[in-house]
Design an enzyme around this catalytic site. Structure first.
Site, short mmCIF file in Angstrom:
data_model
loop_
_atom_site.label_atom_id
_atom_site.label_comp_id
_atom_site.label_asym_id
_atom_site.label_seq_id
_atom_site.Cartn_x
_atom_site.Cartn_y
_atom_site.Cartn_z
N HIS A 1 0.82 -1.21 0.00
CA HIS A 1 0.00 0.00 0.00
C HIS A 1 0.86 1.26 0.00
O HIS A 1 2.05 1.21 0.29
CB HIS A 1 -0.98 0.02 1.19
CG HIS A 1 -0.35 -0.22 2.52
ND1 HIS A 1 -0.54 -1.38 3.24
CD2 HIS A 1 0.47 0.53 3.27
CE1 HIS A 1 0.14 -1.32 4.37
NE2 HIS A 1 0.75 -0.16 4.41
N GLU B 1 -3.60 3.82 1.71
CA GLU B 1 -3.86 3.98 3.14
C GLU B 1 -3.90 5.47 3.43
O GLU B 1 -2.88 6.16 3.40
CB GLU B 1 -2.78 3.30 3.99
CG GLU B 1 -3.01 3.49 5.49
CD GLU B 1 -1.92 2.87 6.35
OE1 GLU B 1 -1.81 3.26 7.53
OE2 GLU B 1 -1.18 2.01 5.84
N HIS C 1 2.20 11.60 -9.04
CA HIS C 1 0.80 11.21 -9.16
C HIS C 1 0.64 9.73 -8.84
O HIS C 1 1.61 8.98 -8.74
CB HIS C 1 0.26 11.48 -10.57
CG HIS C 1 0.95 10.70 -11.65
ND1 HIS C 1 1.91 11.26 -12.46
CD2 HIS C 1 0.86 9.40 -12.04
CE1 HIS C 1 2.36 10.35 -13.30
NE2 HIS C 1 1.73 9.21 -13.07
N GLU D 1 -3.46 10.00 -12.49
CA GLU D 1 -3.42 9.83 -13.94
C GLU D 1 -4.35 8.67 -14.31
O GLU D 1 -4.18 7.55 -13.82
CB GLU D 1 -2.01 9.54 -14.43
CG GLU D 1 -1.92 9.37 -15.94
CD GLU D 1 -0.52 9.04 -16.43
OE1 GLU D 1 -0.27 9.20 -17.64
OE2 GLU D 1 0.31 8.62 -15.60
#
Length: 375
Positions: free
Chosen positions: A116, A167, A185, A233
């Site tokens: 994550h 998270e 991004h 994106e």
């Protein structure tokens, strides 16, 4: 997943707005030799250790180990691009090399996966609504830790034990963060970019780039922003098992970063593309093909060697079979371990944390302990 990540545990919160770093090259590829006790040892590279100390949520940075190991570090010191030997003791470069080779070979065979990505938001409910209604994510779990004054929310496109997820961390009373200009991004693969953009607009979201082919290519993309200003994106792709597919970070020396992530993290260089017209180069690093796995997109902008990291983006968590061997390999590759390997207080999940050459933080988490947390 980690209770050590929030920025504050009291009602008063002071945050730093900048994490600026300036790093010397990790390695100087200038061949030389040194003579110790009448033995000549060929040295194919010289090492410049970082002298940075960075304060992150896991504590003050721990000085990195020297490349040549504990015994050799007492005998060698680095000054600029030269290595000098002290007058006492013996160096065993062959043993050190074998140790390094064994550690790096283990890294290649370790069972690793990006688990994550962690970052901070100012309004948790608003962000959850945007991700679920506009981006199609699911709220996987949510936990509140009132004694430490923060709340976490985990969102993604599938279970945490098999998918890369976000998270989100909300610190009580903090409604705004500085994203800086180092974070780029997140990438999300969708089947119809134009349709997703229309949905974002209908929900009042911000579109910063309308749908169209990527510069110099044919893939249809668009850019949107979440309520905190984090960029996403949108990439037009067919069905994929991992829609949350990219984390883009900017780096000051692309070759140095590729070298580090390949050796210390065991990632593959999936592809590299230079775009001289727009003065940037990208490298995709990961543990499997881009269409089936989340990847790290490293971007080098011509002539830019350092960035403002802000205080919003935190880290990526990666699974490993052994955090102790992982920490050892990171040190051997010149990385900076800022949290020594070991169990976290209270939950006993074993982790280690480190900084890459640009100061981006990653946390390695024991695979078995991670699955136990999800039970």
């Amino acid at each position: 997943m980690l209770r050590t990540l929030p920025m504050a545990s009291s009602s008063s919160l002071t945050v730093s707005t900048h994490y600026k770093t300036s790093l010397p090259p990790l390695f100087s590829l200038k061949s030389s030799s040194l003579c110790i006790n009448n033995d000549t040892v060929n040295v194919s590279y010289c090492y410049n250790p970082s002298r940075r100390l960075a304060l992150f949520q896991l504590g003050t940075a721990i000085p990195q180990s020297q490349l040549f190991g504990a015994k050799a570090s007492k005998l060698l010191r680095t000054e600029g691009s030269t290595i000098e030997a002290s007058t006492s003791g013996n160096v065993a470069p062959i043993s050190t090399t074998v140790k390094e080779q064994n550690a790096l070979e283990w890294v290649k065979n370790d069972k690793r996966r990006m688990l994550h990505v962690v970052y901070r938001v100012g309004d948790l409910d608003k962000t959850i609504k945007f991700y679920t209604e506009c981006l199609g994510m699911k709220l996987l779990r949510k936990r509140d830790i009132p004694e430490d004054r923060y709340t976490n929310a985990f969102l993604g496109y599938g279970p945490e034990d098999s998918h890369f997820v976000v998270e989100l961390t909300y610190n009580y009373g903090v409604d705004k963060y500085d994203i800086g200009n180092g974070f780029g991004h997140f990438g999300v693969a969708v089947e119809d970019v134009a349709k997703t953009v229309d949905l974002v607009k209908a929900k009042g979201g911000k579109v910063t780039r309308e749908p169209g082919p990527v510069k110099g290519g044919s893939t249809i993309i668009a850019f949107v922003e979440d309520p905190d200003g984090y960029k996403f994106e949108l990439l037009e792709r067919g069905p994929t098992p991992e829609p949350l597919c990219q984390v883009m970070l900017r780096v000051g020396d692309l070759d140095r970063s590729i070298y580090f992530y390949k050796r210390a993290f065991g990632m593959e260089l999936l592809r590299k593309r230079d775009n001289p017209e727009y003065k940037y180069t990208i490298a995709m690093m990961g543990y499997g093909p881009e269409d089936k796995n989340a990847v790290l997109e490293l971007t080098y902008n011509y002539g830019v060697t350092e960035y403002d990291k802000g205080n919003g983006y935190a880290q990526i968590a990666i699974g490993t079979n052994d955090v102790y061997k992982t920490a050892e390999a990171i040190k051997l590759c010149g990385g900076e371990v800022i949290r020594e390997a070991g169990p976290l207080p209270g939950i006993n999940t074993k982790i280690t944390a480190c900084l890459d050459p640009d100061g981006w933080k990653s946390v390695f988490v024991d695979n078995i302990d991670f699955l136990k947390e999800l039970e």
